[in-house]
Design a protein around this motif. Sequence first.
Motif, PDB file in Angstrom:
ATOM      1  N   GLU A 124      -5.462   1.081  24.017  1.00  0.00           N
ATOM      2  CA  GLU A 124      -3.945   0.883  23.666  1.00  0.00           C
ATOM      3  C   GLU A 124      -3.724   2.460  23.149  1.00  0.00           C
ATOM      4  OE1 GLU A 124      -1.934  -1.326  23.522  1.00  0.00           O
ATOM      5  OE2 GLU A 124      -3.396  -2.596  24.790  1.00  0.00           O
ATOM      6  N   VAL A 125      -2.578   3.014  23.304  1.00  0.00           N
ATOM      7  CA  VAL A 125      -2.076   4.303  22.807  1.00  0.00           C
ATOM      8  C   VAL A 125      -2.319   4.414  21.381  1.00  0.00           C
ATOM      9  CG1 VAL A 125      -0.065   5.722  22.684  1.00  0.00           C
ATOM     10  CG2 VAL A 125      -0.597   4.467  24.660  1.00  0.00           C
ATOM     11  N   GLU A 126      -1.851   3.381  20.741  1.00  0.00           N
ATOM     12  CA  GLU A 126      -1.747   3.237  19.087  1.00  0.00           C
ATOM     13  C   GLU A 126      -3.317   3.463  18.712  1.00  0.00           C
ATOM     14  OE1 GLU A 126      -0.595   0.618  21.010  1.00  0.00           O
ATOM     15  OE2 GLU A 126       1.694   1.529  20.675  1.00  0.00           O
ATOM     16  N   THR A 127      -4.293   2.742  19.430  1.00  0.00           N
ATOM     17  CA  THR A 127      -5.686   2.869  18.859  1.00  0.00           C
ATOM     18  C   THR A 127      -6.208   4.349  18.831  1.00  0.00           C
ATOM     19  OG1 THR A 127      -6.130   0.673  19.561  1.00  0.00           O
ATOM     20  CG2 THR A 127      -8.072   1.882  19.392  1.00  0.00           C
ATOM     21  N   ALA A 128      -5.711   4.859  20.256  1.00  0.00           N
ATOM     22  CA  ALA A 128      -6.228   6.241  20.671  1.00  0.00           C
ATOM     23  C   ALA A 128      -5.403   7.308  19.604  1.00  0.00           C
ATOM     24  CB  ALA A 128      -5.655   6.550  21.642  1.00  0.00           C
ATOM     25  N   LEU A 129      -4.355   6.992  19.051  1.00  0.00           N
ATOM     26  CA  LEU A 129      -3.306   8.067  18.240  1.00  0.00           C
ATOM     27  C   LEU A 129      -4.038   7.624  16.962  1.00  0.00           C
ATOM     28  CD1 LEU A 129      -1.055   9.823  18.032  1.00  0.00           C
ATOM     29  CD2 LEU A 129       0.419   7.785  17.372  1.00  0.00           C
ATOM     30  N   ASP A 130      -4.519   6.665  16.266  1.00  0.00           N
ATOM     31  CA  ASP A 130      -5.195   6.548  15.089  1.00  0.00           C
ATOM     32  C   ASP A 130      -6.500   7.351  15.038  1.00  0.00           C
ATOM     33  OD1 ASP A 130      -3.096   4.818  14.127  1.00  0.00           O
ATOM     34  OD2 ASP A 130      -4.206   2.897  14.417  1.00  0.00           O
ATOM     35  N   ASP A 131      -7.503   7.240  16.139  1.00  0.00           N
ATOM     36  CA  ASP A 131      -8.414   7.966  16.270  1.00  0.00           C
ATOM     37  C   ASP A 131      -8.141   9.396  16.184  1.00  0.00           C
ATOM     38  OD1 ASP A 131      -9.869   5.701  16.063  1.00  0.00           O
ATOM     39  OD2 ASP A 131     -10.240   5.412  18.151  1.00  0.00           O
ATOM     40  N   ILE A 132      -7.133   9.702  17.040  1.00  0.00           N
ATOM     41  CA  ILE A 132      -6.841  11.371  17.054  1.00  0.00           C
ATOM     42  C   ILE A 132      -6.586  11.889  15.771  1.00  0.00           C
ATOM     43  CG2 ILE A 132      -5.266  12.821  18.100  1.00  0.00           C
ATOM     44  CD1 ILE A 132      -5.268  11.012  20.490  1.00  0.00           C
ATOM     45  N   GLU A 133      -5.708  11.121  14.957  1.00  0.00           N
ATOM     46  CA  GLU A 133      -5.256  11.545  13.517  1.00  0.00           C
ATOM     47  C   GLU A 133      -6.476  11.791  12.735  1.00  0.00           C
ATOM     48  OE1 GLU A 133      -2.262   8.761  12.711  1.00  0.00           O
ATOM     49  OE2 GLU A 133      -0.688   9.671  13.945  1.00  0.00           O
ATOM     50  N   HIS A 134      -7.360  10.859  12.881  1.00  0.00           N
ATOM     51  CA  HIS A 134      -8.620  10.908  11.937  1.00  0.00           C
ATOM     52  C   HIS A 134      -9.225  12.188  12.137  1.00  0.00           C
ATOM     53  CE1 HIS A 134     -11.934   9.717   9.600  1.00  0.00           C
ATOM     54  NE2 HIS A 134     -12.582   9.739  10.574  1.00  0.00           N
ATOM     55  N   PHE A 135      -9.310  12.598  13.569  1.00  0.00           N
ATOM     56  CA  PHE A 135     -10.074  13.746  13.985  1.00  0.00           C
ATOM     57  C   PHE A 135      -9.379  15.042  13.655  1.00  0.00           C
ATOM     58  CE2 PHE A 135     -11.478  16.504  17.598  1.00  0.00           C
ATOM     59  CZ  PHE A 135     -12.931  16.564  17.265  1.00  0.00           C
ATOM     60  N   ILE A 136      -8.237  14.841  13.926  1.00  0.00           N
ATOM     61  CA  ILE A 136      -7.412  16.211  13.419  1.00  0.00           C
ATOM     62  C   ILE A 136      -7.639  16.356  12.087  1.00  0.00           C
ATOM     63  CG2 ILE A 136      -4.900  16.850  13.237  1.00  0.00           C
ATOM     64  CD1 ILE A 136      -5.952  16.871  16.155  1.00  0.00           C
ATOM     65  N   ASN A 137      -7.485  15.254  11.304  1.00  0.00           N
ATOM     66  CA  ASN A 137      -7.697  15.581   9.720  1.00  0.00           C
ATOM     67  C   ASN A 137      -9.035  16.206   9.439  1.00  0.00           C
ATOM     68  OD1 ASN A 137      -5.006  14.733   8.910  1.00  0.00           O
ATOM     69  ND2 ASN A 137      -5.715  12.463   8.655  1.00  0.00           N
ATOM     70  N   GLU A 138      -9.849  15.557  10.067  1.00  0.00           N
ATOM     71  CA  GLU A 138     -11.391  16.213   9.911  1.00  0.00           C
ATOM     72  C   GLU A 138     -11.487  17.859  10.261  1.00  0.00           C
ATOM     73  OE1 GLU A 138     -14.950  14.281  11.539  1.00  0.00           O
ATOM     74  OE2 GLU A 138     -13.868  12.372  11.229  1.00  0.00           O
ATOM     75  N   LEU A 139     -10.598  18.185  11.363  1.00  0.00           N
ATOM     76  CA  LEU A 139     -10.737  19.369  11.890  1.00  0.00           C
ATOM     77  C   LEU A 139      -9.851  20.422  10.815  1.00  0.00           C
ATOM     78  CD1 LEU A 139     -10.013  18.884  15.727  1.00  0.00           C
ATOM     79  CD2 LEU A 139     -12.236  19.589  14.547  1.00  0.00           C
ATOM     80  N   LEU A 140      -8.798  19.535  10.229  1.00  0.00           N
ATOM     81  CA  LEU A 140      -7.797  20.666   9.308  1.00  0.00           C
ATOM     82  C   LEU A 140      -8.787  20.694   7.848  1.00  0.00           C
ATOM     83  CD1 LEU A 140      -4.434  18.702   9.657  1.00  0.00           C
ATOM     84  CD2 LEU A 140      -4.906  21.162   9.965  1.00  0.00           C
ATOM     85  N   GLU A 141      -9.544  19.732   7.583  1.00  0.00           N
ATOM     86  CA  GLU A 141     -10.405  19.952   6.365  1.00  0.00           C
ATOM     87  C   GLU A 141     -11.451  20.963   6.638  1.00  0.00           C
ATOM     88  OE1 GLU A 141     -11.983  16.147   5.413  1.00  0.00           O
ATOM     89  OE2 GLU A 141     -10.153  15.311   5.045  1.00  0.00           O
ATOM     90  N   LYS A 142     -12.031  20.896   7.773  1.00  0.00           N
ATOM     91  CA  LYS A 142     -13.044  22.217   8.218  1.00  0.00           C
ATOM     92  C   LYS A 142     -12.338  23.486   8.379  1.00  0.00           C
ATOM     93  CE  LYS A 142     -16.427  18.692   9.428  1.00  0.00           C
ATOM     94  NZ  LYS A 142     -16.015  17.579   8.765  1.00  0.00           N
ATOM     95  N   GLU A 143     -10.922  23.513   8.671  1.00  0.00           N
ATOM     96  CA  GLU A 143     -10.425  24.553   8.781  1.00  0.00           C
ATOM     97  C   GLU A 143     -10.516  25.094  10.091  1.00  0.00           C
ATOM     98  OE1 GLU A 143     -10.969  27.439   5.585  1.00  0.00           O
ATOM     99  OE2 GLU A 143      -9.940  26.165   4.265  1.00  0.00           O
ATOM    100  N   LEU A 144     -10.640  24.411  11.312  1.00  0.00           N
ATOM    101  CA  LEU A 144     -10.977  24.614  12.545  1.00  0.00           C
ATOM    102  C   LEU A 144      -9.666  24.640  13.493  1.00  0.00           C
ATOM    103  CD1 LEU A 144     -13.962  22.312  13.005  1.00  0.00           C
ATOM    104  CD2 LEU A 144     -14.022  24.868  12.748  1.00  0.00           C
TER     105      LEU A 144
END
Length: 85
Positions: free
Chosen positions: A61-81
């Motif tokens: 589902e697109v919503e499932t993918a979007l939730d996972d992507i947002e989590h990954f993006i937040n990790e990348l932001l926290e690590k300043e990547l």
Amino acid sequence: MLKPSRDLFVQYRVINGSKYILKNYKVFLLDEVGEIIWDSLDGKTTLQQIAEQISIKYQIEVETALDDIEHFINELLEKELIEVT
């Protein structure tokens, strides 16, 4: 809608078939989905567009993918990547 882009100081390397991103002597291993997301972070592509691409490729589902992507993006932001414009 967020359109993140890769930080200019982050390096991307393929070593023995594994994909890594590196910054400030820290190394992060990307899995297959992480690689798709990383390659899509061009400052033009939205998270929704990335989610649709992953949804088609992995038949989820697109919503499932979007939730996972947002989590990954937040990790990348926290690590300043990545940067968000």
